[in-house]
Each structure stands twice: as structure tokens, then as C-alpha cells.
Design a protein around this motif. Structure first.
Motif, PDB file in Angstrom:
ATOM      1  N   GLU A   1      44.498  31.608  34.756  1.00  0.00           N
ATOM      2  CA  GLU A   1      44.815  33.010  34.464  1.00  0.00           C
ATOM      3  C   GLU A   1      45.123  33.217  32.982  1.00  0.00           C
ATOM      4  O   GLU A   1      44.931  34.312  32.446  1.00  0.00           O
TER       5      GLU A   1
ATOM      6  N   GLN B   1      34.184  38.456  38.605  1.00  0.00           N
ATOM      7  CA  GLN B   1      34.331  38.520  40.068  1.00  0.00           C
ATOM      8  C   GLN B   1      35.283  37.454  40.608  1.00  0.00           C
ATOM      9  O   GLN B   1      35.775  37.572  41.724  1.00  0.00           O
TER      10      GLN B   1
ATOM     11  N   LYS C   1      39.723  38.141  40.825  1.00  0.00           N
ATOM     12  CA  LYS C   1      40.406  38.591  42.028  1.00  0.00           C
ATOM     13  C   LYS C   1      40.692  37.426  42.973  1.00  0.00           C
ATOM     14  O   LYS C   1      41.765  37.352  43.602  1.00  0.00           O
ATOM     15  N   LYS C   2      39.761  36.500  43.067  1.00  0.00           N
ATOM     16  CA  LYS C   2      39.973  35.334  43.921  1.00  0.00           C
ATOM     17  C   LYS C   2      41.088  34.456  43.376  1.00  0.00           C
ATOM     18  O   LYS C   2      41.912  33.919  44.136  1.00  0.00           O
TER      19      LYS C   2
ATOM     20  N   GLY D   1      43.603  35.459  41.641  1.00  0.00           N
ATOM     21  CA  GLY D   1      44.851  36.167  41.934  1.00  0.00           C
ATOM     22  C   GLY D   1      45.293  35.953  43.379  1.00  0.00           C
ATOM     23  O   GLY D   1      46.498  35.792  43.657  1.00  0.00           O
TER      24      GLY D   1
END
Length: 448
Positions: free
Chosen positions: A250, A259, A262-263, A265
Motif C-alpha cells: 500500500e 484494479q 481494492k483487493k 485493501g
């Protein structure tokens, strides 16, 4: 799999409590069996003793029936003497002749506590023998006397053939029941003392049997707790590594595909959630085993300051949900304990209230001093709890279906941990709730 085992087995029921529950159930069953058996023995013995007495009295009355005609004639002669001017006796002669016996071949049947009375067909007393008299009118059958415990049997006497028999009178045999009552009293004492002895031996045997039968359960429970603690401890290191790796990823979002952000997170959120669950399991395991009490030293601290810090901590999250967070605290309430544990206790309850209160609602924290205890109330205007669920909300991993659909995250450990901490402080937690009106949790803790 571990969570399923813990949720099914860890119900805050210690082996000691289970042992006493089984022992009390066993003792209750045994006392019921012994009581019914003693009652049956007493009733059977009493029935047999009185039945034997009735048979003896019946034999005595049947034998005395042969003298009814002679006794009636003797009575009539006394009556004639009285009419001729000589005063009749005040009562019918006590004995039939001067030697004081019944003047019949079966006189050896008469005991000092027995007596025989003869009546004519009009139920008038015409003669009596023995030292025992009854004041009841003659009634065929068995009965007790009024003045003292006397067992009597009264038989009718007839003359003539079966086709033309005529009632001549009645014969009543009496006997005091003191001898039987003495036997029954001894029997009651024997059954009572013997029952106490049997219950004592049964209790000792029940304790031993219960202990032996619970050993495998206790061993399994201890192994389960140890496995839970070991598994939770071993999970901390890989979870920490996963969390660190996610944080690094992160920190450099430019190296990731948009894309995948989000995964990443979602992985970070699941990791944080699992780490919190592991910490909760370790805390509950230490509380159950008592090791937490040995490693943590208590100090005097301000419960008011702890609650003020928690209010400040949750103020931002309450504002984000448009929930009004109110407080009515008492100043300088001091308690003995560990600050982190007490903060954990009230944080779990306040967090639960905020999560189940919709936007525009209100959460109120208040304090009240009661004797040597302090009462802390956390009331909300949330969804409420159904009455059938109130007894289950403190169970580990329990959540109502309604709560599952409205709450993101959470494993149903918060209230269980809060109750475990409260019990460690000799306190208690109670809750009242109404659907669509709100809930009120009350924590009672001893104060200095």
C-alpha cells in the motif's frame, strides 16, 4: 474449524460448576429413590402390623361371641333385681365372675391392653371384660377410639339357621395401639438415620464417580483451551508478516495495477480483523486459565478518566454516523484494576452500541454510585435485541441473524470478553432491550 470447536465448547461453564451440577442431579435422583423406598417400607410395615392386630381382635371377638347369651341373661337378672328394690350396679359388672377373667377357655388370648364388650341387639352394653373399655357406639368393622389410640373390631352375633337367623347383639374387641406405635416410631428413626447414612455414603460415592466420569471431559477441555491458545499464538507471526507485506504494497501504490488496489485493501482489512480475533482468543484463554490474574498487577486508577478517554476516542466515529454521544459521569471514581482491561471492557460495549445504532440515534453513558459499587450504564436507541436472544448475547461467537446482515465484520467476541473481564473484577453485566427502541447495558463494579 478452530472457531467452530471453540464456539461449541467454550460456554463459560467451568469443570467445577459442571461437576457440582452433575453431583446435585445425581443426589437429587438418589434422595428421591431413597425417600420413595423408605415411604413404601413404612407404609407396608404399618399396614401389616395393623392387619395382624385386626386378625387377633377378630379371633378374640369370635371366641367371645359364644358367651353373649349367658351375659345377656346375667344383665337381665341384674335389671330385675333393680326393679325389685335392690339398686342395680352403677355400671355393668366389670368381670363375669369373681376371679376377674373372662371365664372362657380362650382367656389366655387377653392381654393387659385388651378388652371385650358385649352388646344386645339394641346396642346396649350388657357386659364387659378386661381393663380396656371403648366409648364409641358399636359399629361393625374396624375403627379407632376417640380418647386414645384404640383399635377395635366389632362383629354381629346371630342365632338360628342361615335362612332364619336373628340378630342377638354385638361383640367388640379393643386393643391399645401403643405397642405398634412404638415399633413404627423406631422404624421411622431407623429409616431416617439409615437414610442419612446412605445419603452420606451415596454423596461420597457420587463425588468420586462424578470426578472420575468428568476426567476425560476436563482433559479434553484443557486440551482444547491449550490448542486454542497455541493456535492463536502461532497465528500471530504469519499474520504480522502478512500485515507488514500489505502495508509495504500500500505504501507503493504506483507498483500495483489499479484494479488490484481494492483487493489489497480487502486483504488488509481481513488481516486486521483476524489479528483482532487472535488477540481476543488469547485474552479469553488467559482469563479462563487464570494466568492473566497472575501476570497483571492491579493499581488504583480513575474509572472516570478511562470513560472520558473512550468518549473522546469514539467521538469521531459517532459523528461520522451522525450519532449523538452523551455522557453523565461522576468525578473521581477510583477502582482497583488494570487500565487496559477496564478500557477493553467498556470499549467493547460502547463499540457494540455504536454499531447497532442507526444514524440520527443516540448513545448515552452515565454513572451512578450504589453502596460499595459503581454502576455504569451504556444506553442506545438502536435496533434492540429480541427477548429470546438476551440470554445468548454474551456467548462467544454468537450473533443474531438480524445482526449479521447489519454489521460489517465482528466475530461476536466483544460482549463475551466484556463479561469475562467484569467477572474477573467481581462485577457483573446485565442488559435490558426492546426491539426498535434500544438497549441498555449496565456494568456493576466494586469501588474503593
Amino acid at each position: 474449524m478452530v472457531l467452530d470447536i471453540v464456539s461449541n465448547k467454550s460456554k463459560n461453564l467451568s469443570s467445577q460448576a459442571l461437576r457440582w451440577r452433575l453431583l446435585l442431579s445425581y443426589m437429587g435422583v438418589m434422595m428421591t429413590i431413597l425417600g420413595l423406598s423408605a415411604l413404601a417400607i413404612y407404609k407396608y410395615t404399618r399396614h401389616n402390623l395393623y392387619e395382624q392386630m385386626d386378625r387377633r381382635l377378630e379371633v378374640l371377638a369370635q371366641a367371645a361371641s359364644h358367651n353373649l347369651s349367658t351375659i345377656k341373661a346375667n344383665y337381665d337378672r341384674h335389671q330385675e333385681i333393680g326393679l325389685a328394690g335392690n339398686p342395680p350396679p352403677a355400671r355393668v359388672r366389670r368381670y363375669l365372675d369373681g376371679d376377674g377373667d373372662l371365664d372362657i377357655p380362650w382367656e389366655h388370648l387377653r392381654q393387659p391392653d385388651q378388652g371385650v364388650e358385649w352388646f344386645d341387639a339394641q346396642k346396649r352394653l350388657v357386659g364387659n371384660a378386661g381393663i380396656l373399655l371403648n366409648d364409641l357406639p358399636p359399629q361393625p368393622g374396624w375403627q379407632f377410639g376417640r380418647q386414645k389410640k384404640i383399635r377395635t373390631v366389632t362383629l354381629p352375633a346371630y342365632s338360628g339357621s342361615d335362612s332364619q337367623k336373628q340378630l342377638e347383639g354385638y361383640i367388640r374387641a379393643n386393643q391399645v395401639t401403643d405397642e405398634i406405635e412404638v415399633i413404627l416410631t423406631r422404624l421411622r428413626w431407623g429409616l431416617g438415620i439409615g437414610g442419612i447414612g446412605v445419603i452420606g455414603l451415596t454423596g461420597l460415592g457420587g463425588i468420586w464417580l462424578t470426578k472420575q466420569s468428568l476426567k476425560p471431559i476436563e482433559q479434553s477441555f484443557e486440551q482444547l483451551k491449550q490448542f486454542t491458545a497455541d493456535a492463536a499464538h502461532e497465528l500471530r507471526s504469519p499474520l504480522a508478516a502478512i500485515k507488514t507485506s500489505v502495508q509495504v504494497m500500500e505504501y507503493y501504490p504506483e507498483r500495483l495495477h489499479p484494479q488490484d488496489l481494492k483487493k489489497i485493501g480487502a486483504i488488509a482489512s481481513a488481516t486486521d480483523h483476524t489479528i483482532k480475533l487472535v488477540e481476543d482468543l488469547l485474552l479469553l484463554t488467559r482469563i479462563d486459565s487464570g494466568s492473566l490474574q497472575e501476570t497483571v498487577s492491579w493499581v488504583e486508577l480513575s474509572l472516570t478518566e478511562i470513560l472520558e478517554d473512550l468518549l473522546e476516542l469514539f467521538q469521531s466515529s459517532a459523528q461520522a454516523k451522525e450519532i449523538t454521544l452523551e455522557s453523565h459521569l461522576l468525578p473521581n471514581i477510583m477502582v482497583q484494576g488494570d487500565g487496559a482491561e477496564l478500557a477493553r471492557l467498556f470499549r467493547n460495549i460502547i463499540e457494540n452500541a455504536l454499531q447497532y445504532t442507526p444514524g440520527g440515534g443516540k448513545v448515552i453513558i452515565s454513572m451512578k454510585e450504589e453502596r460499595q459499587n459503581i454502576l455504569v450504564k451504556i444506553a442506545d436507541t438502536g435496533f434492540g435485541i429480541a427477548p429470546e436472544h438476551l440470554s445468548s448475547i454474551f456467548d462467544r461467537f454468537w450473533r443474531a441473524d438480524k445482526a449479521r446482515t447489519r454489521r460489517a465484520g465482528g466475530m461476536g467476541m466483544g460482549l463475551s470478553i466484556a463479561r469475562a473481564i467484569a467477572k474477573r473484577y467481581q462485577g457483573e453485566i446485565s442488559v435490558t432491550s426492546q426491539i426498535d427502541i434500544g438497549s441498555c447495558f449496565q456494568v456493576k463494579l466494586p469501588i474503593n
